[in-house]
Structure formats: structure tokens, C-alpha cells
Scaffold this active site. Structure first.
Site, short mmCIF file in Angstrom:
data_model
loop_
_atom_site.label_atom_id
_atom_site.label_comp_id
_atom_site.label_asym_id
_atom_site.label_seq_id
_atom_site.Cartn_x
_atom_site.Cartn_y
_atom_site.Cartn_z
CG ASN A 6 -1.86 1.12 1.27
OD1 ASN A 6 -1.47 2.25 0.97
ND2 ASN A 6 -3.11 0.88 1.60
CG HIS A 9 1.41 5.69 4.75
ND1 HIS A 9 0.98 6.55 5.73
CD2 HIS A 9 0.67 4.57 4.86
CE1 HIS A 9 0.03 5.95 6.43
NE2 HIS A 9 -0.17 4.75 5.92
CG HIS A 42 -8.23 4.28 0.61
ND1 HIS A 42 -8.41 4.15 1.95
CD2 HIS A 42 -9.46 4.60 0.10
CE1 HIS A 42 -9.68 4.38 2.26
NE2 HIS A 42 -10.33 4.66 1.15
NE ARG A 44 -9.65 8.70 3.89
CZ ARG A 44 -9.94 7.88 4.90
NH1 ARG A 44 -9.20 6.82 5.15
NH2 ARG A 44 -10.97 8.11 5.69
NE ARG A 48 -7.91 11.51 5.25
CZ ARG A 48 -8.40 10.91 6.34
NH1 ARG A 48 -7.64 10.09 7.03
NH2 ARG A 48 -9.61 11.15 6.75
CD GLU A 69 -7.13 -0.04 0.73
OE1 GLU A 69 -7.42 0.94 1.45
OE2 GLU A 69 -6.20 -0.80 0.97
CB THR A 100 -9.67 1.89 6.87
OG1 THR A 100 -9.19 2.60 5.74
CG2 THR A 100 -11.03 1.32 6.59
CD GLU A 151 -7.26 -6.02 2.70
OE1 GLU A 151 -7.51 -5.73 1.50
OE2 GLU A 151 -6.41 -5.41 3.38
CG HIS A 214 -5.66 -1.48 9.49
ND1 HIS A 214 -6.03 -0.43 8.67
CD2 HIS A 214 -5.41 -0.95 10.69
CE1 HIS A 214 -6.03 0.67 9.36
NE2 HIS A 214 -5.65 0.40 10.59
#
Ligand code: PXP
Length: 260
Positions: A6, A9, A42, A44, A48, A69, A100, A151, A214
Site C-alpha cells: 500500500n 503513505h 486508496h 479517499r 487526503r 480501495e 480505516t 480482506e 491493517h
């Protein structure tokens, strides 16, 4: 076990300065040569970190499958349908959350919204997945909805682990409800793992493909890789955090070794 990296970041860092650097697009080639199996991002609703343009560029250029996502918001689903990632993973989204928190609700109106969105994307040959808590109810919901993947949210397990075996409880990010006796924390940790094991067996019996993610990191991932039936982990924060010190290639290679 497959590794989805992922890369949100990287965009978080970019957005901290509101410039064009670092560009998450640059991570995809490094991820491929480091042994990653999938890129996860992701989009969003509040944009963000990852922006529409990032998604477009990453899907167009990624040598690895892209797992996007997203929420069930109709505007977002329309973007996903247009951009055609390999897989869409529906996740719950709240504006005020840091990340999340918890899996998708199977209650109405969420269930009907998921049903609509899943059918829409399946008709466009996009694989679908649901980010759910490891409960029988959520697995049954996923089966009824006809997704390809579930998931499992490993956040509960990761939080308990961090309070037990790291210095988190001594920092200002200590998790207040978990400031309890160590013996109780150990019991909770066992229960969290058992819950993941049981939900995995249940989902496997239904023929669902199973991923998890996660809060997984280099210390806590072992108990999850030991669960038979989970075939993929999506990991972000710990890999990008380590890459600050080791470089991204080594951070991904090290994680991939733990999964193999
Ligand atoms: N899987 C899903 C569905 C997520 O929402 C996230 C967090 O964005 C992750 C995996 C990765 O979590 P982490 O960044 O804590 O490794």
C-alpha cells in the site's frame, strides 16, 4: 503468500508539503523488482493522499495488478469503473478517521449500496473485495454479495500486539481502552488470532479468496502468515516507515521474505 504494498503513505508525505514530490508513481517499479505482487492504493472521498491523477497514472503504468480501495459513494464507484483497476476493495470511510477503522457494516443501507456497486463493477470485469471484520456475519454478507475476495481487518490484533510488545503504551498514542493488565492483553491477543483463524476457515468453506491487512508490520506479521487459507496481505505504513531508513527496495524485500 502474496504481498500487496500500500503506497498511500508516499502520497501522505507529498501532501504534507502540497507539492509534487515524492510521487507514488515512482514506487511501482521498485515494488515490482522487490518482489511485491500487487500495488494497493486508496482513493479517499476527501482525497487526503491519493488523487484521481495518481490512480490514473498508476493503473496505466503499473506492471503489477492494482488493488484500488474505495468507498461505495456513487461518484467514487463511477471513477473506479472508468479507471478499471484489477480489483476494487470496498472499505468503510469516515471523514474524521486517521485511517480505516473497522470493517464494512452489513446493515442497511450499506448492504444495498454495496450490492449495487459490486454488480456495477463486476459487469465491467473488475474483481471485487470487501474489507471486513473477521466475523461470521460479515463473511456471510460477503458471500451473499458475491464478491471474489474478502480482506480481514487485522487492526484489533495489531493494536493489542503493539500495546503488549512495543513501547506504544508509553507514548502519547497509547490506546486507552487497552491500558489493562498484560495477562488480559495476552488473552485478548489469542482471541483476536482465533477470530481471524475461524473467519478464514468460514470464508474458505464458502470459496472466497482471503486477504488480510491493517497495522501489520515486521514484528507482528508472523501470526497472520501462520493462518492457513490467507493468501495475501496488504501492508502499507510499516513498509513505508522502514523505507525512510533502509530504502523502499529493502523494506519491501524484507517484508516479502517474512511472507515466503
Ligand atoms: N488494507 C486495507 C483495506 C486498508 O484500508 C489499509 C490501510 O489503508 C491497509 C490494508 C494497510 O494498512 P497499513 O497501512 O496499516 O499497513
Amino acid at each position: 503468500m502474496l504481498l500487496g504494498v500500500n503506497i498511500d503513505h508516499i502520497a501522505v508525505l507529498r501532501e504534507a508539503r502540497k507539492i509534487n514530490d515524492p510521487d507514488p508513481l515512482q514506487a511501482i517499479g521498485i515494488a515490482q523488482r522487490s518482489g511485491a505482487d500487487q500495488i494497493t492504493i486508496h482513493l479517499r472521498e476527501d482525497r487526503r493522499h491519493i488523487h484521481d491523477e495518481d490512480v490514473r497514472k498508476i493503473i496505466d503504468n503499473s506492471p503489477l495488478p492494482v488493488n484500488l480501495e474505495c468507498s461505495v459513494d456513487p461518484d467514487i464507484v463511477e471513477i473506479v469503473a472508468e479507471l478499471k483497476p484489477h480489483r476494487a476493495t470496498f472499505v468503510p470511510e469516515k471523514r474524521e478517521e486517521v485511517t480505516t477503522e473497522g470493517g464494512l457494516s452489513m446493515d442497511e443501507p450499506n448492504f444495498s449500496n454495496l450490492d449495487k456497486a459490486i454488480h456495477y463493477l463486476k459487469a465491467r470485469e473488475i474483481e471485487t473485495s470487501l474489507f471486513i471484520d473477521p466475523t461470521d456475519e460479515a463473511v456471510r454478507g460477503a458471500k451473499t454479495l458475491g464478491v471474489d475476495w474478502v480482506e480481514f481487518h487485522t487492526g484489533t490484533y495489531a493494536n493489542i500486539y503493539a500495546m503488549l510488545y512495543t513501547n506504544l503504551s508509553k507514548t502519547h498514542h497509547s490506546i486507552k481502552p487497552l491500558e489493562i493488565e498484560r495477562s488480559k492483553l495476552k488473552k485478548l491477543l489469542k482471541e483476536a488470532i482465533t477470530q481471524l483463524e475461524e473467519a478464514t476457515r468460514y470464508a474458505d468453506d464458502f470459496g472466497l479468496k482471503i486477504a488480510a491487512g491493517h497495522g501489520l508490520n515486521y514484528q507482528n506479521v508472523k501470526a497472520i502468515t501462520d493462518i492457513e487459507g490467507i493468501s495475501e496481505l496488504n501492508i502499507g505504513q510499516s513498509i513505508i516507515a522502514r523505507s525512510v531508513f533502509t530504502g523502499l527496495e529493502k523494506a519491501i524485500t524484507d517484508m516479502k521474505k517474512l511472507l515466503s
